[in-house]
Design a protein around this motif. Structure first.
Motif, PDB file in Angstrom:
ATOM      1  N   GLY A 138       0.779  -1.227   0.000  1.00  0.00           N
ATOM      2  CA  GLY A 138       0.000   0.000   0.000  1.00  0.00           C
ATOM      3  C   GLY A 138       0.809   1.274   0.000  1.00  0.00           C
ATOM      4  N   ILE A 139       2.085   1.193  -0.368  1.00  0.00           N
ATOM      5  CA  ILE A 139       2.905   2.412  -0.381  1.00  0.00           C
ATOM      6  C   ILE A 139       3.198   2.754  -1.845  1.00  0.00           C
ATOM      7  N   GLY A 140       4.374   2.466  -2.311  1.00  0.00           N
ATOM      8  CA  GLY A 140       4.790   2.783  -3.680  1.00  0.00           C
ATOM      9  C   GLY A 140       6.264   3.120  -3.669  1.00  0.00           C
ATOM     10  N   PRO A 141       6.968   2.884  -4.774  1.00  0.00           N
ATOM     11  CA  PRO A 141       8.410   3.141  -4.823  1.00  0.00           C
ATOM     12  C   PRO A 141       8.713   4.625  -5.071  1.00  0.00           C
ATOM     13  N   PHE A 142       8.208   5.475  -4.189  1.00  0.00           N
ATOM     14  CA  PHE A 142       8.335   6.916  -4.408  1.00  0.00           C
ATOM     15  C   PHE A 142       9.779   7.393  -4.267  1.00  0.00           C
ATOM     16  N   VAL A 143      10.480   6.926  -3.255  1.00  0.00           N
ATOM     17  CA  VAL A 143      11.835   7.408  -3.002  1.00  0.00           C
ATOM     18  C   VAL A 143      12.812   6.915  -4.064  1.00  0.00           C
ATOM     19  N   VAL A 144      12.749   5.633  -4.389  1.00  0.00           N
ATOM     20  CA  VAL A 144      13.708   5.078  -5.360  1.00  0.00           C
ATOM     21  C   VAL A 144      13.270   5.311  -6.795  1.00  0.00           C
ATOM     22  N   GLY A 145      12.014   5.704  -6.995  1.00  0.00           N
ATOM     23  CA  GLY A 145      11.478   5.866  -8.334  1.00  0.00           C
ATOM     24  C   GLY A 145      12.306   6.746  -9.253  1.00  0.00           C
ATOM     25  N   ARG A 150      15.422   7.098 -14.023  1.00  0.00           N
ATOM     26  CA  ARG A 150      16.593   7.661 -14.714  1.00  0.00           C
ATOM     27  C   ARG A 150      17.383   6.571 -15.420  1.00  0.00           C
ATOM     28  N   LYS A 151      17.427   5.388 -14.827  1.00  0.00           N
ATOM     29  CA  LYS A 151      18.253   4.307 -15.377  1.00  0.00           C
ATOM     30  C   LYS A 151      17.537   3.509 -16.471  1.00  0.00           C
ATOM     31  N   ILE A 152      16.259   3.173 -16.262  1.00  0.00           N
ATOM     32  CA  ILE A 152      15.593   2.269 -17.211  1.00  0.00           C
ATOM     33  C   ILE A 152      14.439   2.915 -17.959  1.00  0.00           C
ATOM     34  N   GLY A 153      14.121   4.177 -17.640  1.00  0.00           N
ATOM     35  CA  GLY A 153      13.042   4.868 -18.333  1.00  0.00           C
ATOM     36  C   GLY A 153      11.703   4.724 -17.626  1.00  0.00           C
ATOM     37  N   SER A 155       8.673   4.013 -18.802  1.00  0.00           N
ATOM     38  CA  SER A 155       7.832   2.879 -19.183  1.00  0.00           C
ATOM     39  C   SER A 155       8.208   1.620 -18.408  1.00  0.00           C
ATOM     40  N   ALA A 156       9.497   1.292 -18.386  1.00  0.00           N
ATOM     41  CA  ALA A 156       9.942   0.082 -17.686  1.00  0.00           C
ATOM     42  C   ALA A 156       9.757   0.221 -16.179  1.00  0.00           C
ATOM     43  N   MET A 157      10.048   1.412 -15.653  1.00  0.00           N
ATOM     44  CA  MET A 157       9.854   1.610 -14.213  1.00  0.00           C
ATOM     45  C   MET A 157       8.387   1.468 -13.841  1.00  0.00           C
ATOM     46  N   SER A 158       7.492   2.027 -14.655  1.00  0.00           N
ATOM     47  CA  SER A 158       6.059   1.908 -14.397  1.00  0.00           C
ATOM     48  C   SER A 158       5.620   0.453 -14.411  1.00  0.00           C
ATOM     49  N   GLN A 159       6.181  -0.310 -15.345  1.00  0.00           N
ATOM     50  CA  GLN A 159       5.815  -1.723 -15.465  1.00  0.00           C
ATOM     51  C   GLN A 159       6.112  -2.491 -14.185  1.00  0.00           C
ATOM     52  N   ILE A 160       7.327  -2.353 -13.678  1.00  0.00           N
ATOM     53  CA  ILE A 160       7.673  -3.141 -12.490  1.00  0.00           C
ATOM     54  C   ILE A 160       7.084  -2.553 -11.216  1.00  0.00           C
ATOM     55  N   ALA A 161       6.772  -1.249 -11.228  1.00  0.00           N
ATOM     56  CA  ALA A 161       6.143  -0.647 -10.056  1.00  0.00           C
ATOM     57  C   ALA A 161       4.686  -1.095  -9.927  1.00  0.00           C
ATOM     58  N   ILE A 162       3.995  -1.175 -11.058  1.00  0.00           N
ATOM     59  CA  ILE A 162       2.591  -1.593 -11.046  1.00  0.00           C
ATOM     60  C   ILE A 162       2.483  -3.097 -10.834  1.00  0.00           C
ATOM     61  N   ASP A 163       3.339  -3.853 -11.500  1.00  0.00           N
ATOM     62  CA  ASP A 163       3.356  -5.316 -11.346  1.00  0.00           C
ATOM     63  C   ASP A 163       4.218  -5.665 -10.125  1.00  0.00           C
ATOM     64  N   ALA A 164       3.724  -5.262  -8.958  1.00  0.00           N
ATOM     65  CA  ALA A 164       4.544  -5.279  -7.741  1.00  0.00           C
ATOM     66  C   ALA A 164       4.749  -6.666  -7.148  1.00  0.00           C
ATOM     67  N   ASN A 165       4.124  -7.667  -7.732  1.00  0.00           N
ATOM     68  CA  ASN A 165       4.238  -9.011  -7.170  1.00  0.00           C
ATOM     69  C   ASN A 165       5.163  -9.913  -7.984  1.00  0.00           C
ATOM     70  N   SER A 166       5.779  -9.351  -9.019  1.00  0.00           N
ATOM     71  CA  SER A 166       6.584 -10.174  -9.924  1.00  0.00           C
ATOM     72  C   SER A 166       8.061  -9.810  -9.873  1.00  0.00           C
ATOM     73  N   TRP A 222      17.379  16.728  -6.337  1.00  0.00           N
ATOM     74  CA  TRP A 222      16.971  15.477  -5.699  1.00  0.00           C
ATOM     75  C   TRP A 222      16.991  15.519  -4.178  1.00  0.00           C
ATOM     76  N   ASP A 223      17.814  16.365  -3.569  1.00  0.00           N
ATOM     77  CA  ASP A 223      17.749  16.483  -2.110  1.00  0.00           C
ATOM     78  C   ASP A 223      16.331  16.819  -1.689  1.00  0.00           C
ATOM     79  N   THR A 224      15.731  17.782  -2.375  1.00  0.00           N
ATOM     80  CA  THR A 224      14.356  18.194  -2.069  1.00  0.00           C
ATOM     81  C   THR A 224      13.346  17.166  -2.551  1.00  0.00           C
ATOM     82  N   LEU A 225      13.531  16.693  -3.787  1.00  0.00           N
ATOM     83  CA  LEU A 225      12.582  15.745  -4.372  1.00  0.00           C
ATOM     84  C   LEU A 225      12.453  14.472  -3.543  1.00  0.00           C
ATOM     85  N   LEU A 226      13.578  13.865  -3.191  1.00  0.00           N
ATOM     86  CA  LEU A 226      13.515  12.596  -2.462  1.00  0.00           C
ATOM     87  C   LEU A 226      12.990  12.789  -1.046  1.00  0.00           C
ATOM     88  N   ALA A 227      13.238  13.957  -0.459  1.00  0.00           N
ATOM     89  CA  ALA A 227      12.661  14.254   0.860  1.00  0.00           C
ATOM     90  C   ALA A 227      11.140  14.353   0.752  1.00  0.00           C
TER      91      ALA A 227
END
Length: 250
Positions: A138-145, A150-153, A155-166, A222-227
C-alpha cells in the motif's frame, strides 16, 4: 555472518564498500546512515579512484528497507525519517565524485533496486532478478522511483512498479539498461568487476569526476525531491490499508 555491518576495503585505488544484514540484506536506518556516510567519505578519499558497491553473502543483494522498522512506524515524522534512509544513500551516490560500480549477485527488492540504479555502472549475476514490491503493502516506490526511472526509463519503471508481485529476470534488467552485463555465476561476476575497476583506475580521475557530473545533470534538485517522496511514503504507511496489510505480513 550474523551481525549487520558496513565496511570499506581500499586496495590499489579501488574502494570496495560492502554492506550486510542477516535478514536478506534488508537495511535498517542505522545501516543506511552508515552506508551513506561511507560513500561520502570514499568520495573524499584521495587514495580511492573507483568505488565498488556490493553486499555480503551469496544470495540476496538487498531486500530493501527493514520490515521490522516499517511495521513499527506510528507517526508521519517517523515515517519520513524511515523512508529518508534510502534517499540519503542515493543522494550520497549521485554526489560522489567517483564512479561507483555495482556488483549485484542476487535478488534485489524495493530499495535495493534503487541502490543498483544509482550506481554508475552495474554488473550482475543471472540470479539478480529485481522487484519493486512497495505497492503490495500500500505504499509505492516513491523514493527510489527517480533513480530507477533515470536508469531504465519511465515505461519500464512503471511496469515493475505496477506489477509489484513479480520478479523480473536479470536479462530483462540488462535489456532495459539497469545492468550492463549479466554473468553465469558469482565467481565470474567478481572477476569481471575487479578487472573493470582496475582498468578504470588507469583513467584520469579528473576526467571521470567531470563525466560523473555530466551523467547526473538534471538531478540537482533530488535532495528536495527525495525528501518530498519520503514524506509521501511516511504518510501512506499510516493508512488503514497499509496497517492492515502489514499485520497480515507480520
Amino acid at each position: 555472518m550474523t551481525a549487520p555491518y558496513v565496511y570499506i576495503d581500499i586496495e590499489n585505488g579501488i574502494g570496495t564498500i560492502e554492506f550486510f544484514h542477516p535478514a536478506h540484506n534488508s537495511l535498517p536506518g542505522d545501516i543506511l546512515a552508515k552506508l551513506a556516510q561511507t560513500i561520502t567519505e570514499a568520495g573524499e578519499n584521495e587514495q580511492i579512484k573507483v568505488i565498488i558497491l556490493k553486499s555480503g553473502g551469496n544470495r540476496t543483494f538487498c531486500a530493501g528497507a527493514s520490515f521490522k522498522e516499517l511495521i513499527n512506524i506510528n507517526d508521519a515524522e517517523t515515517g519520513k525519517i524511515f523512508f529518508s534512509g534510502f534517499a540519503n544513500v542515493i543522494n550520497a551516490m549521485r554526489k560522489c565524485p567517483k564512479f561507483i560500480i555495482g556488483r549485484v549477485q542476487g535478488k534485489t527488492v524495493g530499495g535495493g533496486v534503487g541502490l543498483a540504479s544509482a550506481t554508475d555502472y552495474c554488473m550482475a549475476s543471472k540470479f539478480a532478478s529485481i522487484k519493486l514490491s512497495e505497492l503490495n503493502v500500500g505504499i509505492g516506490p516513491f523514493v527510489v522511483g527517480p533513480a530507477v526511472e533515470r536508469k531504465i526509463g519511465l515505461s519500464a519503471m512503471s511496469q515493475i512498479a505496477i506489477d509489484a508481485n513479480s520478479f523480473y529476470e536479470a536479462e530483462w534488467a540488462r535489456d532495459k539498461g539497469l545492468f550492463t552485463k549479466v554473468f553465469e555465476d558469482t565467481e565470474t561476476l567478481d572477476a569481471e568487476v575487479k578487472a573493470f575497476a582496475t582498468h578504470l583506475c588507469t583513467y584520469n580521475p579528473e576526467a571521470m569526476s567531470e563525466m560523473k557530473k555530466a551523467f547526473w545533470t538534471g538531478t540537482e534538485h533530488w535532495d528536495t525531491l527525495l525528501a518530498e517522496r519520503a514524506e509521501i511514503s511516511g504518510r501512506l504507511v499510516l493508512s488503514d490499508f497499509t496497517k492492515e496489510t502489514l499485520k497480515r505480513f507480520k
